[in-house]
Design an enzyme around this catalytic site. Structure first.
Site, short mmCIF file in Angstrom:
data_model
loop_
_atom_site.label_atom_id
_atom_site.label_comp_id
_atom_site.label_asym_id
_atom_site.label_seq_id
_atom_site.Cartn_x
_atom_site.Cartn_y
_atom_site.Cartn_z
N ASP A 327 -8.25 15.62 -18.50
CA ASP A 327 -8.85 14.40 -19.07
C ASP A 327 -10.25 14.65 -19.61
O ASP A 327 -10.87 13.74 -20.14
CB ASP A 327 -8.90 13.30 -18.00
CG ASP A 327 -7.50 12.80 -17.66
OD1 ASP A 327 -6.59 12.94 -18.50
OD2 ASP A 327 -7.31 12.29 -16.54
N ARG A 358 -5.24 13.32 -28.49
CA ARG A 358 -6.67 13.59 -28.30
C ARG A 358 -7.16 14.80 -29.10
O ARG A 358 -8.36 14.90 -29.37
CB ARG A 358 -6.99 13.77 -26.81
CG ARG A 358 -6.98 12.44 -26.08
CD ARG A 358 -7.34 12.54 -24.62
NE ARG A 358 -7.47 11.20 -24.07
CZ ARG A 358 -7.45 10.92 -22.77
NH1 ARG A 358 -7.30 11.89 -21.89
NH2 ARG A 358 -7.59 9.68 -22.36
N ARG A 403 -11.36 7.39 -23.28
CA ARG A 403 -12.15 8.63 -23.21
C ARG A 403 -12.65 9.07 -24.58
O ARG A 403 -13.68 9.73 -24.69
CB ARG A 403 -11.36 9.74 -22.51
CG ARG A 403 -11.03 9.38 -21.07
CD ARG A 403 -10.62 10.56 -20.22
NE ARG A 403 -9.80 10.10 -19.11
CZ ARG A 403 -10.26 9.58 -17.98
NH1 ARG A 403 -11.56 9.45 -17.80
NH2 ARG A 403 -9.44 9.19 -17.04
#
Ligand code: S3P
Length: 452
Positions: A327, A358, A403
Site C-alpha cells: 500500500d 496505482r 492513497r
C-alpha cells in the site's frame, strides 16, 4: 462510502518545516479483522483504537446485517456481541462494502461456509476490482457465487450447507485471499490449509490465535503452510488496535521532503509483514529512527521520528519486498521524486488492481507534476529530481483512491508550485482527520482554490 458525494478538490502549497507529534488513527487491516472475529465469537469483544474510517464503518454495518450487535461506546471504543462460528444470519438487504476490497473479500470468506445467501456490492472503484481470486477458493468449500460474467461486484454468494475443508495454494500474494480462506475454514470440519509463496500481512493468523483458534504456520522451501483447525469456539477478546503504519507513511514521507521538518509519530504498528516501506526509506538515506520499540495487542509497535532528508538516493525495491509495502508504493513514488537518481519498483503488478490502477495513477500524476517516469505491466520507475527539485503545479486525478490523493497532497508540500488533487474525499475511507493532522504539523492545504 466514498464516491457517492461531491468531489472535494484540494491544493497543497509548498510549506515551511513540518514539526510536532502526529497521532495516527488505528490500523485499517486490524480494525476490519477485529470486527469480523468479534462477530464470529460468542460473547462481548471490546476494541479500543478502532479506525473510524469509511471502510471500517462499512464492515461494522455488515456485521450488524449478519446478526452481530456492534456498538460504539466512545471515540475508537467499540463493543461487538458475536453470534459464534457458523452463527451468521442471512442479511435482509444488499451488503455495501463501499470502497473496501478488504471488507468485501474477508466478509465473503466469513459467510461462505454458513448456509445463507448474501449479495455484495460497493462503490465505482470496488465494482471494478477482481473477486474471482476469492470466489474460486470459496467454491472449493462448496459455496457458490452468482453475478456478473466478469466476476466483479455486485454478486451473490450462497454459503455451503455442508462445507469441506480445503488445501489451497494462493496464486497471488494477497492477505485478503489468505484471510478469506482462513475465515471460511473456521466453519469447515477438519484442517484448512492455505499455502502462500510470498509472506503477506499476518494479522488474521495472529488475531485468530488471540480469539482461541488453532492456527500454525510452517515455512518450507515450497512455501508458507498456514493450517487452521476448523469449528473452534472463538472466545471474545479485548484488543487495542495499533496505529496504522500505512497511514503514518504520509506524514513521515512529508517530513522527509519538506525542508527543516522533524515529526514524531508515536505508537505505530511495525509488524514485519507491513514494514517494507520503512526499510526502503532507510536504504534511500532517510533520517528515520524507531524509538521505544514494544509490543501492544500482539503486534510490535514503535514511535517513529522522521526528519528532513536532503540527500535521498534512488533505490530498487525487489519483488520479494512488494507484499510488505504493497500500500506504500504511491507515497514511495513521491519520495522517489525528491531523491537523486532513479527509483525502480519491481514486481508490483498487484498495484493495477487496487482502489485504482496505482501504477497508472501515479505515473500520470507525477508527469503532471513535472517528474519523468517509466512503467511496465509489473514495474514503475521514477526519475528523481533531488531535494527541492520537483516543479509540481499540476492537478492529479485521485480516481476514488485515498492513497493517491494523500500521496499527491504530500508531494505538493515539498514541490516548488504545490500540487492539487481533483478529489480529496476518498481520504476519509482510511485516514479521517488527515487534513487537520497535517495542518497541525504546518502543512498548507487549501480546499477552496483547488483544481484549477
Ligand atoms: C489488506 C491486504 C492488501 C492491502 C489492503 C489491505 C488486508 O491487499 O493492499 O489495503 O487487510 O488484508 P491484498 O491482499 O489484495 O494484497
Amino acid at each position: 462510502m466514498s464516491g457517492a458525494g461531491e468531489a472535494k478538490p484540494m491544493t497543497a502549497r509548498r510549506s515551511g518545516p513540518l514539526r510536532g507529534a502526529a497521532t495516527i488513527p488505528g490500523d485499517k487491516s486490524v480494525s476490519h479483522r477485529a470486527l469480523i472475529l468479534g462477530a464470529l465469537s460468542v460473547g462481548e469483544t471490546r476494541i479500543e483504537g478502532l479506525l473510524e474510517g469509511g471502510d471500517v464503518l462499512d464492515t461494522a454495518a455488515a456485521m450488524r446485517a449478519f446478526g452481530a450487535e456492534v456498538e460504539r461506546v466512545g471515540p475508537g471504543a467499540w463493543r461487538v456481541h458475536g453470534v459464534g462460528v457458523g452463527g451468521f444470519a442471512e442479511p435482509d438487504d444488499v451488503i455495501d462494502c463501499g470502497n473496501s476490497g478488504t471488507g468485501v473479500r474477508l466478509i465473503m470468506g466469513a459467510m461462505a461456509t454458513t448456509p445463507i445467501a448474501a449479495t455484495f456490492t460497493g462503490d465505482a472503484s470496488l465494482r471494478l476490482r477482481p473477486m474471482g481470486r476469492v470466489t474460486r477458493p470459496l467454491s472449493l468449500f462448496g459455496a457458490a457465487a452468482h453475478g456478473r460474467s466478469d466476476g466483479r461486484l455486485p454478486l451473490t454468494v450462497i454459503g455451503a450447507a455442508d462445507p469441506a475443508p480445503i488445501e489451497y495454494r494462493s496464486p497471488v500474494a494477497s492477505a485478503q485471499v489468505k484471510s478469506a480462506v482462513l475465515l471460511a475454514g473456521l466453519n469447515a470440519p477438519g484442517i484448512t490449509t492455505l499455502i502462500e509463496s510470498e509472506p503477506t500481512r499476518d494479522h488474521t493468523e495472529r488475531m485468530l490465535r488471540g480469539f482461541g483458534a488453532e492456527v500454525e504456520t510452517e515455512v518450507t522451501a515450497a512455501g508458507r503452510y498456514i493450517r487452521l483447525v476448523g469449528q473452534p469456539e472463538l472466545r471474545p477478546a479485548s484488543l487495542t488496535v495499533p496505529r496504522d503504519p500505512s497511514s503514518a507513511a504520509f506524514p513521515v514521507a512529508a517530513a522527509l521532503i519538506v525542508e527543516g521538518s522533524d515529526v514524531l509519530v508515536p505508537g505505530i504498528g511495525l509488524n514485519p509483514t507491513r514494514a517494507g516501506l520503512y526499510a526502503t526509506l532507510r536504504e534511500m538515506g532517510a533520517d528515520l529512527t524507531f524509538e521505544n520499540e514494544r509490543a501492544e495487542g500482539g503486534e510490535p509497535v514503535a514511535d517513529l521520528r522522521a526528519r528532513f532528508s536532503p540527500d535521498l538516493k534512488g533505490v530498487e525495491t525487489p519483488p520479494a519486498r512488494a507484499a510488505s509495502m504493497i500500500d506504500e508504493f504511491p507515497i514511495l513514488s513521491v519520495v522517489a521524486a525528491f531523491a537523486d537518481g532513479r527509483t525502480v519498483m519491481r514486481g508490483v503488478k498487484e498495484l493495477r488492481v487496487k482502489e485504482s490502477d496505482r501504477i497508472d495513477a501515479m505515473a500520470r500524476g507525477l508527469e503532471a507534476m513535472g517528474v519523468r517516469v517509466e512503467e511496465t505491466e509489473d514495474s514503475l520507475t521514477v526519475h528523481g529530481l533531488g531535494a527541492g527539485g520537483v516543479p509540481g503545479g499540476g492537478v492529479a486525478a485521485a480516481r476514488l483512491d485515498h492513497r493517491i490523493a494523500m500521496a499527491f497532497l504530500c508531494l505538493g508540500l515539498g514541490a516548488r508550485d504545490g500540487a492539487s488533487v481533483d478529489d480529496a474525499s476518498p481520504i476519509d475511507t482510511s485516514f479521517p482527520g488527515f487534513g487537520a493532522l497535517m495542518a497541525g504539523l504546518g502543512a498548507r492545504f487549501d480546499a477552496a482554490t483547488a483544481a484549477a
